[in-house]
Scaffold this motif. Structure first.
Motif: not given
Length: 73
Positions: A2-10, A26-33, A40-45
């Protein structure tokens, strides 16, 4: 993952200029951290794209705006 999908969206949102560079970082750093910390991952803003309805504007039309009454007249 799922992190890959969120990073692609971002990345896609940044490429389409829906978000600025600061938000992207900021969102990329949050996803990676969150991924590394096993949280649990939240989708990027990412704001939704503006879908205007009819956008035809008559640019030659003029509009009369009434003046405010002036004091002392």
């Amino acid at each position: 993952m799922i992190v890959n999908r969120y990073l692609k969206e971002l990345c896609s949102a940044y490429a389409r200029e829906l978000i600025d560079r600061r938000t992207y970082i900021r969102e990329r750093r949050r996803l990676i951290d969150d991924t590394i910390a096993d949280r649990p991952l939240a989708p990027p803003a990412i704001p939704a794209e503006f879908q205007s309805e009819v956008t035809l504007i008559d640019v030659d039309a003029t509009m009369e705006i009434p003046r405010l009454p002036t004091e002392g007249r």
